[in-house]
Design a protein around this motif. Structure first.
Motif, PDB file in Angstrom:
ATOM      1  N   TYR A 517      41.293  38.245  46.480  1.00 21.74           N
ATOM      2  CA  TYR A 517      42.381  37.309  46.802  1.00 21.74           C
ATOM      3  C   TYR A 517      43.584  37.557  45.900  1.00 21.74           C
ATOM      4  O   TYR A 517      44.726  37.623  46.368  1.00 21.74           O
ATOM      5  CB  TYR A 517      41.875  35.872  46.657  1.00 21.74           C
ATOM      6  CG  TYR A 517      42.966  34.826  46.662  1.00 21.74           C
ATOM      7  CD1 TYR A 517      43.624  34.482  47.840  1.00 21.74           C
ATOM      8  CD2 TYR A 517      43.336  34.177  45.484  1.00 21.74           C
ATOM      9  CE1 TYR A 517      44.630  33.516  47.839  1.00 21.74           C
ATOM     10  CE2 TYR A 517      44.336  33.218  45.477  1.00 21.74           C
ATOM     11  CZ  TYR A 517      44.980  32.892  46.649  1.00 21.74           C
ATOM     12  OH  TYR A 517      45.975  31.947  46.649  1.00 21.74           O
ATOM     13  N   PHE A 531      43.805  31.281  51.133  1.00 22.50           N
ATOM     14  CA  PHE A 531      42.773  31.216  50.104  1.00 22.50           C
ATOM     15  C   PHE A 531      41.416  30.883  50.713  1.00 22.50           C
ATOM     16  O   PHE A 531      40.408  31.540  50.401  1.00 22.50           O
ATOM     17  CB  PHE A 531      43.138  30.178  49.047  1.00 22.50           C
ATOM     18  CG  PHE A 531      42.033  29.903  48.074  1.00 22.50           C
ATOM     19  CD1 PHE A 531      41.608  30.883  47.183  1.00 22.50           C
ATOM     20  CD2 PHE A 531      41.399  28.667  48.057  1.00 22.50           C
ATOM     21  CE1 PHE A 531      40.571  30.635  46.291  1.00 22.50           C
ATOM     22  CE2 PHE A 531      40.368  28.410  47.167  1.00 22.50           C
ATOM     23  CZ  PHE A 531      39.957  29.396  46.280  1.00 22.50           C
ATOM     24  N   SER A 534      40.193  33.897  52.632  1.00 25.10           N
ATOM     25  CA  SER A 534      39.914  35.022  51.755  1.00 25.10           C
ATOM     26  C   SER A 534      38.571  34.857  51.063  1.00 25.10           C
ATOM     27  O   SER A 534      37.782  35.808  50.966  1.00 25.10           O
ATOM     28  CB  SER A 534      41.039  35.162  50.722  1.00 25.10           C
ATOM     29  OG  SER A 534      40.892  36.324  49.957  1.00 25.10           O
TER      30      SER A 534
END
Length: 650
Positions: A517, A531, A534
């Motif tokens: 990430y 996020f 990921s």
């Protein structure tokens, strides 16, 4: 590892299970369709930037002067703004953070407390754009902490550029400035200068123009670019600024240049200007004013400190693959001491080395720890820490503030909207820095920003979740009341990442996904959805239940041991235990048995244990007598009621 035989509690319940009262409803926690939008060519479904990801750019040339008599900073600014979006832009927006200090600022009405002291904010002499190589006035309007430039001709997309020329001044706020200020020491004033120039607002594919006003708690969202800036101050002052000083021969003595060169090759702190030299006129070039020139590439902001009172030291930072940086500290003589700022550069150096080795290599040539009254504020390449900080508190604040260079300076999230992507992530990484630096000299970090009352962090976050007035993590940063700002913006999201790493995914899978990430979104603008995706894709786990329960809600967790007895009352047939999930959150769970003749054994229950069941019955195939059974024996989960976690075997 123990084996277990499970029984679907909704089909075959023990008599104890029949009496369980539970608020848990699995279909809500594990509901499908968590992601509200599909991936696209800008934000890929795996959480990475897409093949058509775009991001605008702002390059700055700044020339500033500080009048130490009037406390006025005056400056000229040249912004080269590049519109990489596919859209034509008829107008541009800039941030004017200094306007937050005006008496009519919106920020005065957000909380019950408002400073009685104010400034007039930005005063503009001219605002122009370049048209056919010549500067022309541009129509503009100022609304609180924003300025809109209304263009006569739209700025084309796909890489078109425009130059913006602004001449301005403002009165530097005193100690009420909080993030930027001036304050007194016995050898002169210290100026901490931040948010000191009009900055381009971000234009992105998520919001268009991000024009949230600066209200205080919600911090910054900035475009990346290169900075070339000059600061003119009285000749007896030292300026410590973001980036690299490119004219040391103009502003330093030959002795200081020699010492800096030595520091670049030293793991031990080297004094550049000692406490004894602060009052020695020969420690500064004999000129009435000096202009300090700095450059910093691929950054979203710059800040600096300036003072005649600075003691100055430095040391080499060792980065992966043989790379180097330079850690420096500047502080007044009041901060000198073996357990005080004498170790500030050491703390800075070792924190950067740890974060670089663990997550992503520190990208800037210099890092500065500056002592003032801002007392804990971060900007790219420089942090403002407290004059009176010492011991473990100085280490913790140094590690935390320099850690912000990873979040949000490298991973450029929108901290004005999503404070947890800034403070929460950073609090998470500096917990582990405390465990590692100097073999844990200042670890474990289980108080201060992590567990405010110094107790078990799991119990403290459980208390936060149990508070009916506590907002959720996904609350707008400025909408979080001060009472809850630390618990909800720092503490709960940091603890959530620790749960992901240590209880849900395991360290290897978490670290792999988290580093991916960071790598994918370095110098870019991720959204929360990026996020979430990921981490799920990198770790190979559907975590919708966790995001839903931890980030979008304050779901409580209460796992309880309802019953434990030998199967058919015979020890050799194993121990049958009944566990209930009594509240709406679920977690993977450790079960521990302690034997009467000594020794223990553990088994792990996955979160899927609660996919269908409120009550779970399992048989532990042990042939030894058991003294007691315990759930979550390490007290690692935010369990609302630990009193029901242990069962004594009769």
């Amino acid at each position: 590892m123990l084996l277990a035989i499970s029984v679907n509690a909704q089909k075959r319940r023990t008599s104890a299970a029949d009496t369980v009262t539970s608020n848990y409803y699995a279909p809500d926690l594990f509901a499908p369709m968590f992601h509200k939008q599909t991936g696209n060519t800008v934000h890929s479904p795996n959480g990475n930037p897409g093949p058509k990801y775009w991001q605008n750019r702002a390059d700055y040339t700044l020339k500033a002067n500080i009048d130490t008599t009037t406390k006025i900073l005056s400056a000229t600014e040249n912004i080269t703004y590049t519109n990489n979006s596919p859209d034509e832009l008829n107008y541009l927006w800039l941030q004017l953070d200094q306007n937050t200090y005006r008496s009519d600022a919106r920020s005065n009405h957000v909380t019950a407390y408002s400073s009685p002291k104010h400034t007039d904010g930005y005063q503009f002499s001219s605002v122009q754009i370049m048209v056919n190589g010549k500067p022309e006035k541009v129509n503009y309007t100022v609304t609180d902490t924003r300025m809109q430039l209304r263009l006569g001709k739209a700025l084309a997309g796909n890489g078109a550029k425009i130059s913006i020329l602004i001449t301005y001044k403002y009165t530097i706020p005193g100690t009420f400035g909080n993030r930027t200020d001036y304050s007194d020491t016995k050898n002169g004033k210290i100026y901490e200068i931040a948010q000191w120039y009009p900055r381009m607002c971000v234009y992105d594919d998520s919001q268009g123009w991000d024009t949230l006003p600066f209200l205080g708690a919600g911090e910054f969202y900035c475009e990346y670019g290169d900075f070339d800036y000059e600061v003119t101050v009285p000749g007896n002052m030292i300026v410590a600024g973001s980036g690299e000083l490119v004219n040391p021969a103009d502003v330093l003595t030959p002795t200081q240049i020699s010492r800096l060169n030595a520091a670049r090759n030293s793991d031990k702190t080297v004094m550049i200007r000692s406490a004894a030299e602060v009052t020695d006129k020969s420690s500064r070039p004999a000129k009435p004013t000096l202009t300090w020139h700095f450059k910093m590439a691929n950054t979203r902001d710059v800040a600096f400190g300036a003072s005649a009172a600075y003691v100055w030291d430095a040391a080499r930072v060792n980065l992966p693959d043989g790379k180097k940086s330079l850690a420096m500290s500047v502080y007044p003589v009041e901060s000198v001491g073996v357990d005080k700022w004498d170790r500030a550069t050491e703390y800075l150096k070792k924190s950067i080395e740890y974060f670089s080795q663990k997550w992503f290599v520190y990208p800037y040539p210099v890092a500065i720890n500056e002592a003032g009254v801002a007392g804990g504020m971060e900007y790219p390449g420089i942090v403002f820490d407290g004059i009176t900080d010492s011991g473990k508190d100085l280490f913790w604040i140094t590690a935390h503030e320099i850690g912000h260079n990873w979040f949000p300076m490298i991973v450029g999230s929108d901290e004005r909207r999503f404070g947890w992507m800034d403070e929460g992530f950073n609090t998470f990484i500096d917990v582990y820095a405390s465990d590692v630096v100097n073999h844990g000299e200042f670890g474990p970090k289980r108080d201060g920003e992590y567990a405010p009352n110094g107790g078990n962090p799991a119990d403290e976050v459980a208390a936060i979740i149990n508070d009916p007035d506590a907002p959720v993590i996904m609350t707008n940063a400025d909408a979080v009341p001060e009472k809850y700002r630390h618990p909800i913006v720092y503490f709960k999201p940091a603890f959530g990442l620790i749960l992901l790493r240590e209880q849900i995914l395991g360290k290897d899978r978490f670290d792999y996904a988290f580093k991916n990430y960071i790598q994918q979104w370095a110098y870019k603008h991720p959204q929360p959805e990026d996020f979430f995706r990921s981490m799920e894709n990198g770790a190979g786990e559907d975590l919708a239940w966790f995001w839903r329960g931890w980030y979008f809600n304050n779901y409580k967790l209460d796992v309880a041991l309802i019953d434990a007895q030998y199967a058919d009352r015979e020890t050799k047939k194993g121990l049958k235990i009944t566990i209930a999930n009594k509240e709406q959150m679920a977690m993977p769970l450790t079960v521990e048995v302690t034997y009467k003749n000594g020794g223990q054994a553990r088994m792990q229950l996955p979160v899927e244990t609660w996919l269908q069941n409120r009550v779970h019955v399992l048989t532990i195939p042990t042939t030894r007598e058991v003294n007691y059974v315990r759930l979550d024996p390490d007290a690692a989960l935010p369990d609302a009621n630990r009193a029901n976690n242990t069962f004594k075997i009769k």
